[in-house]
Design a protein around this motif. Structure first.
Motif, PDB file in Angstrom:
ATOM      1  N   ASN A  94       0.850  -1.194   0.000  1.00  0.00           N
ATOM      2  CA  ASN A  94       0.000   0.000   0.000  1.00  0.00           C
ATOM      3  C   ASN A  94       0.890   1.250   0.000  1.00  0.00           C
ATOM      4  OD1 ASN A  94      -1.758   2.075   0.456  1.00  0.00           O
ATOM      5  ND2 ASN A  94      -2.902   1.030   2.062  1.00  0.00           N
ATOM      6  N   PRO A  95       0.839   2.040  -1.068  1.00  0.00           N
ATOM      7  CA  PRO A  95       1.762   3.190  -1.149  1.00  0.00           C
ATOM      8  C   PRO A  95       1.624   4.164   0.017  1.00  0.00           C
ATOM      9  CG  PRO A  95       0.106   3.287  -2.893  1.00  0.00           C
ATOM     10  CD  PRO A  95      -0.024   1.935  -2.256  1.00  0.00           C
ATOM     11  N   LYS A  96       0.445   4.167   0.654  1.00  0.00           N
ATOM     12  CA  LYS A  96       0.281   5.053   1.820  1.00  0.00           C
ATOM     13  C   LYS A  96       1.193   4.625   2.968  1.00  0.00           C
ATOM     14  CE  LYS A  96      -4.511   6.339   0.948  1.00  0.00           C
ATOM     15  NZ  LYS A  96      -5.797   5.675   1.018  1.00  0.00           N
ATOM     16  N   GLU A  97       1.579   3.354   2.958  1.00  0.00           N
ATOM     17  CA  GLU A  97       2.446   2.836   4.022  1.00  0.00           C
ATOM     18  C   GLU A  97       3.897   2.689   3.557  1.00  0.00           C
ATOM     19  OE1 GLU A  97       0.469  -0.829   4.936  1.00  0.00           O
ATOM     20  OE2 GLU A  97      -1.340   0.243   5.550  1.00  0.00           O
ATOM     21  N   ALA A  98       4.166   3.032   2.316  1.00  0.00           N
ATOM     22  CA  ALA A  98       5.513   2.838   1.767  1.00  0.00           C
ATOM     23  C   ALA A  98       6.466   3.920   2.273  1.00  0.00           C
ATOM     24  CB  ALA A  98       5.452   2.857   0.233  1.00  0.00           C
ATOM     25  N   ALA A  99       7.677   3.497   2.633  1.00  0.00           N
ATOM     26  CA  ALA A  99       8.676   4.438   3.153  1.00  0.00           C
ATOM     27  C   ALA A  99       9.043   5.475   2.087  1.00  0.00           C
ATOM     28  CB  ALA A  99       9.909   3.665   3.593  1.00  0.00           C
ATOM     29  N   ALA A 100       9.381   6.668   2.552  1.00  0.00           N
ATOM     30  CA  ALA A 100       9.792   7.745   1.641  1.00  0.00           C
ATOM     31  C   ALA A 100      10.980   7.288   0.803  1.00  0.00           C
ATOM     32  CB  ALA A 100      10.164   8.982   2.451  1.00  0.00           C
ATOM     33  N   GLY A 101      10.960   7.659  -0.463  1.00  0.00           N
ATOM     34  CA  GLY A 101      12.072   7.325  -1.343  1.00  0.00           C
ATOM     35  C   GLY A 101      11.940   5.971  -2.020  1.00  0.00           C
ATOM     36  N   THR A 102      10.920   5.183  -1.653  1.00  0.00           N
ATOM     37  CA  THR A 102      10.716   3.902  -2.341  1.00  0.00           C
ATOM     38  C   THR A 102       9.927   4.137  -3.639  1.00  0.00           C
ATOM     39  OG1 THR A 102       8.674   3.458  -1.108  1.00  0.00           O
ATOM     40  CG2 THR A 102      10.734   2.609  -0.157  1.00  0.00           C
ATOM     41  N   ILE A 103       9.970   3.143  -4.514  1.00  0.00           N
ATOM     42  CA  ILE A 103       9.287   3.268  -5.818  1.00  0.00           C
ATOM     43  C   ILE A 103       7.794   3.493  -5.610  1.00  0.00           C
ATOM     44  CG2 ILE A 103       8.634   1.996  -7.908  1.00  0.00           C
ATOM     45  CD1 ILE A 103      11.390   0.540  -7.652  1.00  0.00           C
ATOM     46  N   ARG A 104       7.193   2.729  -4.707  1.00  0.00           N
ATOM     47  CA  ARG A 104       5.743   2.858  -4.523  1.00  0.00           C
ATOM     48  C   ARG A 104       5.386   4.197  -3.879  1.00  0.00           C
ATOM     49  NH1 ARG A 104       4.714  -3.506  -3.071  1.00  0.00           N
ATOM     50  NH2 ARG A 104       3.904  -4.128  -5.113  1.00  0.00           N
ATOM     51  N   ALA A 105       6.210   4.689  -2.971  1.00  0.00           N
ATOM     52  CA  ALA A 105       5.927   6.008  -2.379  1.00  0.00           C
ATOM     53  C   ALA A 105       5.981   7.077  -3.469  1.00  0.00           C
ATOM     54  CB  ALA A 105       6.928   6.315  -1.275  1.00  0.00           C
ATOM     55  N   ASP A 106       6.893   6.923  -4.402  1.00  0.00           N
ATOM     56  CA  ASP A 106       7.099   7.975  -5.416  1.00  0.00           C
ATOM     57  C   ASP A 106       6.161   7.852  -6.617  1.00  0.00           C
ATOM     58  OD1 ASP A 106       9.044   9.058  -3.847  1.00  0.00           O
ATOM     59  OD2 ASP A 106      10.732   8.210  -4.953  1.00  0.00           O
ATOM     60  N   PHE A 107       5.771   6.623  -6.984  1.00  0.00           N
ATOM     61  CA  PHE A 107       5.050   6.468  -8.257  1.00  0.00           C
ATOM     62  C   PHE A 107       3.676   5.802  -8.166  1.00  0.00           C
ATOM     63  CE2 PHE A 107       9.625   6.168  -9.768  1.00  0.00           C
ATOM     64  CZ  PHE A 107       9.665   7.490 -10.185  1.00  0.00           C
ATOM     65  N   ALA A 108       3.365   5.125  -7.049  1.00  0.00           N
ATOM     66  CA  ALA A 108       2.090   4.404  -6.989  1.00  0.00           C
ATOM     67  C   ALA A 108       0.988   5.335  -6.508  1.00  0.00           C
ATOM     68  CB  ALA A 108       2.216   3.212  -6.050  1.00  0.00           C
ATOM     69  N   SER A 109      -0.209   5.139  -7.085  1.00  0.00           N
ATOM     70  CA  SER A 109      -1.315   6.007  -6.675  1.00  0.00           C
ATOM     71  C   SER A 109      -2.250   5.327  -5.694  1.00  0.00           C
ATOM     72  CB  SER A 109      -2.087   6.483  -7.911  1.00  0.00           C
ATOM     73  OG  SER A 109      -2.407   5.386  -8.726  1.00  0.00           O
ATOM     74  N   SER A 110      -2.260   3.996  -5.637  1.00  0.00           N
ATOM     75  CA  SER A 110      -3.157   3.280  -4.728  1.00  0.00           C
ATOM     76  C   SER A 110      -2.658   1.848  -4.575  1.00  0.00           C
ATOM     77  CB  SER A 110      -4.575   3.257  -5.294  1.00  0.00           C
ATOM     78  OG  SER A 110      -4.594   2.436  -6.452  1.00  0.00           O
ATOM     79  N   ILE A 111      -3.272   1.113  -3.651  1.00  0.00           N
ATOM     80  CA  ILE A 111      -2.886  -0.305  -3.477  1.00  0.00           C
ATOM     81  C   ILE A 111      -3.226  -1.114  -4.728  1.00  0.00           C
ATOM     82  CG2 ILE A 111      -5.052  -1.008  -2.357  1.00  0.00           C
ATOM     83  CD1 ILE A 111      -3.281  -2.797  -0.501  1.00  0.00           C
ATOM     84  N   ASP A 112      -4.229  -0.675  -5.481  1.00  0.00           N
ATOM     85  CA  ASP A 112      -4.621  -1.381  -6.715  1.00  0.00           C
ATOM     86  C   ASP A 112      -3.631  -1.119  -7.848  1.00  0.00           C
ATOM     87  OD1 ASP A 112      -7.450  -2.334  -5.996  1.00  0.00           O
ATOM     88  OD2 ASP A 112      -7.456  -0.223  -5.455  1.00  0.00           O
ATOM     89  N   GLU A 113      -3.130   0.111  -7.897  1.00  0.00           N
ATOM     90  CA  GLU A 113      -2.229   0.502  -8.987  1.00  0.00           C
ATOM     91  C   GLU A 113      -0.922   0.927  -8.330  1.00  0.00           C
ATOM     92  OE1 GLU A 113      -3.945   2.962 -11.984  1.00  0.00           O
ATOM     93  OE2 GLU A 113      -5.725   1.702 -12.122  1.00  0.00           O
ATOM     94  N   ASN A 114      -0.109  -0.092  -8.013  1.00  0.00           N
ATOM     95  CA  ASN A 114       1.049   0.195  -7.159  1.00  0.00           C
ATOM     96  C   ASN A 114       2.397   0.007  -7.846  1.00  0.00           C
ATOM     97  OD1 ASN A 114       1.014  -2.544  -7.184  1.00  0.00           O
ATOM     98  ND2 ASN A 114       0.862  -2.823  -4.970  1.00  0.00           N
ATOM     99  N   ALA A 115       2.426   0.249  -9.133  1.00  0.00           N
ATOM    100  CA  ALA A 115       3.656   0.503  -9.912  1.00  0.00           C
ATOM    101  C   ALA A 115       4.561  -0.697 -10.180  1.00  0.00           C
ATOM    102  CB  ALA A 115       4.476   1.627  -9.266  1.00  0.00           C
ATOM    103  N   VAL A 116       4.757  -1.560  -9.192  1.00  0.00           N
ATOM    104  CA  VAL A 116       5.737  -2.632  -9.368  1.00  0.00           C
ATOM    105  C   VAL A 116       5.310  -3.918  -8.665  1.00  0.00           C
ATOM    106  CG1 VAL A 116       7.864  -1.313  -9.819  1.00  0.00           C
ATOM    107  CG2 VAL A 116       7.049  -1.556  -7.469  1.00  0.00           C
ATOM    108  N   HIS A 117       5.875  -5.008  -9.143  1.00  0.00           N
ATOM    109  CA  HIS A 117       5.767  -6.308  -8.469  1.00  0.00           C
ATOM    110  C   HIS A 117       7.170  -6.806  -8.197  1.00  0.00           C
ATOM    111  CE1 HIS A 117       4.858 -10.494  -7.597  1.00  0.00           C
ATOM    112  NE2 HIS A 117       5.917 -10.765  -8.358  1.00  0.00           N
TER     113      HIS A 117
END
Ligand code: IDP
Length: 143
Positions: A94-117
């Motif tokens: 969940n990008p809301k819980e992703a640490a600053a500077g991670t890919i999901r914090a920087d590029f994901a908009s939601s848990i459904d569309e979270n940029a990477v696997h």
């Protein structure tokens, strides 16, 4: 520390945002090397098979629809402690819980569309790599 291989997908949202290069750069800066890569538009059957372990979950249908909504780029990453390192670079699901500077914090908009696997364990990585790559598509690193 062991040299490992892990499996990575840049999902349709991140491909559409034109941040493939930025994400590759983060892998390389963190000591992960790309030893195989391909871009493709997943079929429904490929996406369902890949995420089969989630088939009973309420979000499965949306997850599969998202994964076939546009092209993805997938790669095999090699390096020391690659599985865990890759998960750290990605950040929490969940990008809301992703640490600053991670890919999901920087590029994901939601848990459904979270940029990477990224594979969650070495055994998963081996299965996921084999799902999309044949042995002769995995390149040995030369130094
Ligand atoms: P991971 O991608 O961080 O390994 P998994 O638990 O393997 O996370 O879930 C696969 C994908 O399914 C996630 O990346 C996310 O897009 C989606 N997903 C997981 N849990 C939920 C949820 O509770 N709601 C909606 N989508 C979810």
């Amino acid at each position: 520390m062991a040299i490992e291989r892990t499996f990575s997908i840049i999902k349709p949202d991140a491909v559409a945002k034109n941040v493939i290069g930025d994400i590759y750069s983060r892998f390389e800066k963190n000591g992960l090397s790309i030893v195989a890569a391909k871009m493709l538009h997943l079929t429904q059957a490929q996406a369902e098979g890949f995420y089969a372990e989630h088939s009973e979950r309420g979000f499965f249908k949306d997850l599969v629809a998202f994964m076939v909504s546009g092209p993805v780029i997938m790669q095999v990453l090699e390096g020391e402690n690659a599985v865990l390192k890759h998960r750290e670079i990605m950040g929490a699901t969940n990008p809301k819980e992703a640490a600053a500077g991670t890919i999901r914090a920087d590029f994901a908009s939601s848990i459904d569309e979270n940029a990477v696997h990224g594979s969650d364990a070495l055994e998963t990585a081996q299965r996921e790599i084999a799902y999309f790559f044949s042995n002769d598509e995995l390149c040995a690193r030369t130094r």
